[in-house]
Each structure stands twice: as C-alpha cells, then as structure tokens.
Design a protein around this motif. Sequence first.
Motif, PDB file in Angstrom:
ATOM      1  N   ILE B   3       0.770  -1.187  -0.001  1.00  0.00           N
ATOM      2  CA  ILE B   3       0.037  -0.023   0.063  1.00  0.00           C
ATOM      3  C   ILE B   3       0.763   1.345   0.028  1.00  0.00           C
ATOM      4  O   ILE B   3       2.040   1.218   0.211  1.00  0.00           O
ATOM      5  CB  ILE B   3      -1.055  -0.059   1.292  1.00  0.00           C
ATOM      6  N   SER B   5       1.297   4.854   1.895  1.00  0.00           N
ATOM      7  CA  SER B   5       0.943   5.453   2.985  1.00  0.00           C
ATOM      8  C   SER B   5       1.643   6.811   3.114  1.00  0.00           C
ATOM      9  O   SER B   5       2.772   6.894   2.539  1.00  0.00           O
ATOM     10  CB  SER B   5       1.598   4.832   4.171  1.00  0.00           C
ATOM     11  N   LYS B  37      12.218  -0.724   7.517  1.00  0.00           N
ATOM     12  CA  LYS B  37      11.938  -0.548   8.912  1.00  0.00           C
ATOM     13  C   LYS B  37      10.377  -0.854   9.007  1.00  0.00           C
ATOM     14  O   LYS B  37       9.461  -0.599   8.182  1.00  0.00           O
ATOM     15  CB  LYS B  37      12.177   0.768   9.487  1.00  0.00           C
ATOM     16  N   VAL B  39       7.099   0.080  10.957  1.00  0.00           N
ATOM     17  CA  VAL B  39       6.567   1.119  11.944  1.00  0.00           C
ATOM     18  C   VAL B  39       5.224   0.774  12.389  1.00  0.00           C
ATOM     19  O   VAL B  39       4.459  -0.118  11.994  1.00  0.00           O
ATOM     20  CB  VAL B  39       6.234   2.219  11.090  1.00  0.00           C
ATOM     21  N   HIS B  40       4.911   0.842  13.848  1.00  0.00           N
ATOM     22  CA  HIS B  40       4.132   0.427  14.525  1.00  0.00           C
ATOM     23  C   HIS B  40       2.685   0.720  14.038  1.00  0.00           C
ATOM     24  O   HIS B  40       2.467   2.018  13.803  1.00  0.00           O
ATOM     25  CB  HIS B  40       4.250   0.989  16.166  1.00  0.00           C
ATOM     26  N   ASN B  41       2.002  -0.151  13.946  1.00  0.00           N
ATOM     27  CA  ASN B  41       0.396  -0.146  13.278  1.00  0.00           C
ATOM     28  C   ASN B  41       0.389   0.272  11.861  1.00  0.00           C
ATOM     29  O   ASN B  41      -0.565   0.860  11.371  1.00  0.00           O
ATOM     30  CB  ASN B  41      -0.279   0.763  14.338  1.00  0.00           C
ATOM     31  N   LEU B  42       1.685   0.418  11.348  1.00  0.00           N
ATOM     32  CA  LEU B  42       1.661   0.648   9.936  1.00  0.00           C
ATOM     33  C   LEU B  42       2.052  -0.693   9.048  1.00  0.00           C
ATOM     34  O   LEU B  42       1.315  -0.857   8.199  1.00  0.00           O
ATOM     35  CB  LEU B  42       2.485   1.824   9.477  1.00  0.00           C
ATOM     36  N   LEU B  44       5.433  -2.810   7.166  1.00  0.00           N
ATOM     37  CA  LEU B  44       7.151  -2.859   6.953  1.00  0.00           C
ATOM     38  C   LEU B  44       7.142  -1.722   5.715  1.00  0.00           C
ATOM     39  O   LEU B  44       6.488  -2.087   4.693  1.00  0.00           O
ATOM     40  CB  LEU B  44       7.393  -4.249   6.383  1.00  0.00           C
ATOM     41  N   ILE B  45       8.063  -0.650   5.982  1.00  0.00           N
ATOM     42  CA  ILE B  45       8.126   0.263   4.873  1.00  0.00           C
ATOM     43  C   ILE B  45       9.330  -0.224   3.999  1.00  0.00           C
ATOM     44  O   ILE B  45      10.235  -0.649   4.556  1.00  0.00           O
ATOM     45  CB  ILE B  45       8.607   1.618   5.600  1.00  0.00           C
ATOM     46  N   ARG B  78       1.838  -4.301   3.684  1.00  0.00           N
ATOM     47  CA  ARG B  78       1.009  -4.537   4.769  1.00  0.00           C
ATOM     48  C   ARG B  78      -0.247  -5.240   4.110  1.00  0.00           C
ATOM     49  O   ARG B  78      -1.200  -4.773   3.527  1.00  0.00           O
ATOM     50  CB  ARG B  78       0.442  -3.273   5.073  1.00  0.00           C
TER      51      ARG B  78
END
Lengths: 161, 200
Positions: B3, B5, B37, B39-42, B44-45, B78
């Motif tokens: 996705i 973001s 990395k 990110v919490h509640n997002l 894997l970037i 995600r």
Amino acid sequence: MKIELEREKLLSNFEVYQHLKQIQKDNNWDLKTNKDGKKDRKVRKAFNPDLEAISRDIVSYLEKSNIQEQTEENVSNCITDLASKFPLEKIEVLQVINSKPRSFVSLYAVVEECDQRFSEEQSQEILDIVNQYFPSEQGEEEEGEEEEEGAVAENEDVEME
Amino acid sequence: MFILSRLSDLIRIPPDQFHKEAQTSIIYELNKKYANKIVHNLGLIVSVWDLIKVDDGLIKPGDGSSYIKCEVRVVVFRPFVGEVLTGWIEKCSPEGIYVKCEFFNDIFIPKDMLFQNCEYNINESAWIWKMDEDTSLYLDVNEKINFRVEKEIFLNIKPKGPKLYDDEEPEEETLETKKPKYSVIGSCQADGMGCVSWWE
C-alpha cells in the motif's frame, strides 16, 4: 514522524516491482560484479544497505511469480477488461492481477463467493482474459516439475544412505 | 500486499549532502531512515514513493544541517486480512507452520488454522493433510505454499529502561525482544490453499 494517511492507495505488485527496479537502476545496484567489477563498483551510488537489501529481496520474490511478463500496457488493458465486464471489487481485480489465477480453484480463492456471483462460463471468461494478457508459462511449469522430481530423487538417495 | 501511506516528518540534511539537488538528498535521507523498517500499526516500509510537499529548510543554532519538514508517500508491505499470499515453508513445529517470503519472514500458521485432519509427524517433522483415507499430502519444508492472511499482530517494543533492581531477571527480556514487532497470522483451510503443486 506522523502518519497522515495510513492507506492512501493500494499498489499492485507490478507497480512496486517497477519502482524498485528503477531504484536499483538509478543506484546501479543491478550491475553484476563480473570481471570488470572494479569499474562497476565505482559507479554504485547511494550506499544504503537497508534499501538495497529489501529491494533485492522483493524483486527476487516477485520475479518468482513471473512478473517480468507484465507491462504497463497489458496490466492496464487487463484491468479495464475485467472491470468493464464483471462486477468485481477493486481489491479482487488487484488480486487477480497479482496472482494471475490459471484454474478455478485459484480464482475462487481470490474472488469471494465466486461460485455464487458468477456462473461457470463467466469464471472461465475471467480466466481466459487473464490468460490472454499473461499467457501461461507452460514451458516453465514443466521445468519446475522436472526440478521437483529431481529433488525427490535426491531425497530418496539420502534416505537410502 | 503493498500500500501507499502518507507520512510527514522533519528530516535533517547534513551539510555534506548540500552539493546534491534538494529532492535527491531528502529522498536519500528518508530512505535511510525508513527503508526496511517496521512502523508500529503501519507495516514494513519498503521505500519512498514520492515527495508530496517540502517546506523551506530551517537552520538551528549550533548545527550546520538544515531541517526540512516534508510530506512523503512510502510503499508499505501490509497485506490486508483475507488476502491470499504465496510463501515458502521455513519450519514445521507441533504448534504450526512458519512461512517465509524472502523479505518478510514473520508469518505463522497455527495448527488450528490448518486443514481439518492435519497431523504433525514428529519423525519427518512435517505436517500431513489426510485428505481422505488413501491420500495424505505433505506440507514439507521449502514447499511453495498459499495461505490466507487472518490477523496482523503489532508488538510495541519499547527501549530498555535502566535497571531498577539488581535482581531483575534478564530471561524474560530476551524472550520479549525475540518476538517480531510485526507478524502475520495465516490460515490454510480453503480450497486453493496449501502447497501450490497440489492444485495445478
């Protein structure tokens, strides 16, 4: 850091693949170090091990599902065809493009309640459209099978020992 | 699976980046900060997709760097609940199956989310699906496997604080830190799931 919008858009595997390929190309990470490796190494830019690792891993993961055969043209044509002929949800079209189902079973896994929403002919038509834009890799499938057989044979050898 | 973001952040551009185009160095710094990395509640970037808005750079006293507030879109891994993904079996244990996806390896299929009549074979350390009396199908290590995403688990791991007491047991902490910050729980119950080779 602040998250402004968690899910702005969905991306297809193809778009991500293209984007990462571009990053690799811009930084010359896709160059194989061969005999004239010295020359290549000089050109490599932007040392960022994290980005390099993840783009390498995702590209190799996506290439295993034969993503190279997708182009901007056939992906967008396929999407317009599917969306105009069938009342599919956006997410379902996306999954069809990502997983390229070849059989009823794999189509039913991707499209919810497919057997109730579409008749058998319609489902077949969806598969045909996918097949038309992304012709199935018959030859490669056979190769895969051979490899598997080879692997099985090897296992047997091990057991014999 | 992936996705876009939108994030906003204040990014620091050190002076040794000043010879580059502003955009290039901002993207470079952002990639350095976010690529690969969680990110919490997002999720894997993966990488920066594009820059939306870049404010003027500010300089703080005592630091030669320029601080730039920017809005950026990033590609995030995600998968949504219900999505069908493909991976490879990494390990089978009596509790379930661990699946890996090259770039993301924290996928777990618990035993009660496998097909009915699935049994764990200790000798071969593999799960076996007894489809009917005559056929038993093996879920072996390194098989290509399809699974449905059922749940996503985010774990907020906070940095270790200072020790308050000397007799704090370190064992618990090691278990905590071992847990992945972002993991996916999958299931293998419907037709088309399980080994890819079964359905071809």
